[in-house]
Each structure stands twice: as structure tokens, then as C-alpha cells.
Design a protein around this motif. Structure first.
Motif, PDB file in Angstrom:
ATOM      1  N   SER A   1       0.843  -1.195   0.000  1.00  0.00           N
ATOM      2  CA  SER A   1       0.000   0.000   0.000  1.00  0.00           C
ATOM      3  C   SER A   1       0.881   1.248   0.000  1.00  0.00           C
ATOM      4  O   SER A   1       2.026   1.207   0.461  1.00  0.00           O
ATOM      5  N   PRO A   2       0.382   2.372  -0.508  1.00  0.00           N
ATOM      6  CA  PRO A   2       1.187   3.599  -0.547  1.00  0.00           C
ATOM      7  C   PRO A   2       1.736   4.042   0.817  1.00  0.00           C
ATOM      8  O   PRO A   2       2.919   4.385   0.902  1.00  0.00           O
ATOM      9  N   PRO A   3       0.951   4.012   1.904  1.00  0.00           N
ATOM     10  CA  PRO A   3       1.549   4.410   3.183  1.00  0.00           C
ATOM     11  C   PRO A   3       2.702   3.494   3.613  1.00  0.00           C
ATOM     12  O   PRO A   3       3.708   3.955   4.142  1.00  0.00           O
ATOM     13  N   VAL A   4       2.557   2.205   3.362  1.00  0.00           N
ATOM     14  CA  VAL A   4       3.614   1.259   3.725  1.00  0.00           C
ATOM     15  C   VAL A   4       4.825   1.459   2.818  1.00  0.00           C
ATOM     16  O   VAL A   4       5.969   1.393   3.274  1.00  0.00           O
ATOM     17  N   ALA A   5       4.607   1.742   1.538  1.00  0.00           N
ATOM     18  CA  ALA A   5       5.723   2.021   0.626  1.00  0.00           C
ATOM     19  C   ALA A   5       6.538   3.206   1.138  1.00  0.00           C
ATOM     20  O   ALA A   5       7.773   3.190   1.088  1.00  0.00           O
ATOM     21  N   ALA A   6       5.865   4.231   1.648  1.00  0.00           N
ATOM     22  CA  ALA A   6       6.565   5.400   2.189  1.00  0.00           C
ATOM     23  C   ALA A   6       7.409   5.005   3.404  1.00  0.00           C
ATOM     24  O   ALA A   6       8.552   5.449   3.555  1.00  0.00           O
ATOM     25  N   GLN A   7       6.862   4.159   4.257  1.00  0.00           N
ATOM     26  CA  GLN A   7       7.609   3.711   5.432  1.00  0.00           C
ATOM     27  C   GLN A   7       8.803   2.845   5.021  1.00  0.00           C
ATOM     28  O   GLN A   7       9.889   2.968   5.594  1.00  0.00           O
ATOM     29  N   PHE A   8       8.621   1.993   4.020  1.00  0.00           N
ATOM     30  CA  PHE A   8       9.726   1.175   3.532  1.00  0.00           C
ATOM     31  C   PHE A   8      10.813   2.065   2.915  1.00  0.00           C
ATOM     32  O   PHE A   8      12.006   1.835   3.119  1.00  0.00           O
ATOM     33  N   ALA A   9      10.410   3.067   2.149  1.00  0.00           N
ATOM     34  CA  ALA A   9      11.380   3.982   1.530  1.00  0.00           C
ATOM     35  C   ALA A   9      12.174   4.719   2.603  1.00  0.00           C
ATOM     36  O   ALA A   9      13.390   4.912   2.475  1.00  0.00           O
ATOM     37  N   LEU A  10      11.507   5.125   3.664  1.00  0.00           N
ATOM     38  CA  LEU A  10      12.196   5.798   4.758  1.00  0.00           C
ATOM     39  C   LEU A  10      13.216   4.850   5.400  1.00  0.00           C
ATOM     40  O   LEU A  10      14.369   5.237   5.643  1.00  0.00           O
ATOM     41  N   HIS A  11      12.816   3.627   5.654  1.00  0.00           N
ATOM     42  CA  HIS A  11      13.740   2.638   6.235  1.00  0.00           C
ATOM     43  C   HIS A  11      14.969   2.477   5.346  1.00  0.00           C
ATOM     44  O   HIS A  11      16.111   2.494   5.832  1.00  0.00           O
TER      45      HIS A  11
END
Length: 162
Positions: A82-92
Motif C-alpha cells: 500500500s502507498p503508506p507502507v511504501a513510504a515507510q519502507f522507503a524511509l527505512h
């Protein structure tokens, strides 16, 4: 980075033989811990994203890089987080690449370290504005896009040999 991974869904012959019911099993070649299944095409399709996100979150828990997605092979379908999770993965991933700790990220964006640590925890969703600030602090921004949805469907049985 795009967080879309190829998935292979196959009829679970062993389960069908044991129970007499149609069953499917889904695996992600690039993410070995990601395995799910279902009793119908609809059920297995409904589990794919959660399965993938949960398995990838194990990389974050272990402070490892997320695997690079490969190109799908014939018969595989791409499953995106999902887009919110993609953002969290990108931050990691950006934090790992730059060697930025949660404490350093917190300092950069004016946040408590405990809150900064939660920004990459997919089970504790963060506010989009917080993720955007954090991504900017590591030199990134999000770009959204939409693509046609392709769910897995069973392929027709080949013609019987004569």
C-alpha cells in the motif's frame, strides 16, 4: 523504489487431495518468508498484500535491506504494498543507506526519538505529513502513480493429450 513483487499462485494439490476442496498457495520468490493461501481465488487475492507487507516488515525488524523485486515471469502477478507502507519502507531504506538512526532522524525533524522509531513500523501507521518530513530529512520525496490492477486468475487447463 517500487515495492511491487512478483507472486506465484498455484493450486495446492496436496490440500485438495487431503480435504477434497480446491485450495491455492501463493509464494513470493524474492521474499521467501511470504507464503499465504486460500480456499478460493478471491480469498487468496485478498491475502496477498498483507502477506507481502508482513514478510517485508521482518527486514525492518532485523534492520536489513528490503529485497530488490525481480521482473515477473510468465504466470506471475505483481503485488504492490500500500502507498503508506511504501513510504515507510522507503524511509527505512534511506535511513539504512545514509546510516541515519532514529535518534538522528528525530533531531533532524524535531520529533521525539520514540516517535521517529515508529515511522518505519507498518503496524503503527504514521501521519503522512510526518513521513513526508522524515523523507525530506533524508533527501527524498514521494511520487504517487496508478497502474492497472491485475489479480491472479487460474490459467485454463491445457488440452488433454491424445
Amino acid at each position: 523504489m517500487r515495492y511491487s513483487y512478483p507472486c506465484e499462485v498455484v493450486l495446492d494439490d496436496e490440500e485438495a487431495e487431503t480435504t477434497g476442496r480446491e485450495a491455492y498457495v501463493a509464494t513470493f520468490p524474492d521474499v521467501p518468508p511470504a507464503i499465504t493461501g486460500g480456499w478460493s481465488v478471491q480469498e487468496v487475492n485478498g491475502h496477498l498484500r498483507d502477506c507481502l507487507e508482513t514478510a517485508l516488515s521482518l527486514c525492518i525488524d532485523s534492520n536489513e535491506s528490503l529485497p530488490e523485486p525481480s521482473e515477473p515471469e510468465p504466470g506471475q502477478v505483481l503485488v504492490a504494498v500500500s502507498p503508506p507502507v511504501a513510504a515507510q519502507f522507503a524511509l527505512h531504506e534511506a535511513m539504512r543507506a545514509e546510516g541515519v538512526t532514529a535518534t538522528e532522524l528525530a533531531r533532524r525533524i524535531g520529533m521525539r526519538p520514540s516517535r521517529a522509531r515508529r515511522l518505519t513500523d507498518i503496524f503503527r501507521p504514521a501521519k503522512p505529513s510526518e513521513i513526508e518530513r522524515a523523507l525530506a530529512a533524508v533527501g527524498l520525496h514521494m511520487i504517487s502513480e496508478a497502474a492497472p490492477l491485475k489479480q491472479w486468475t487460474p490459467s485454463p487447463d491445457p488440452a488433454p493429450a491424445l
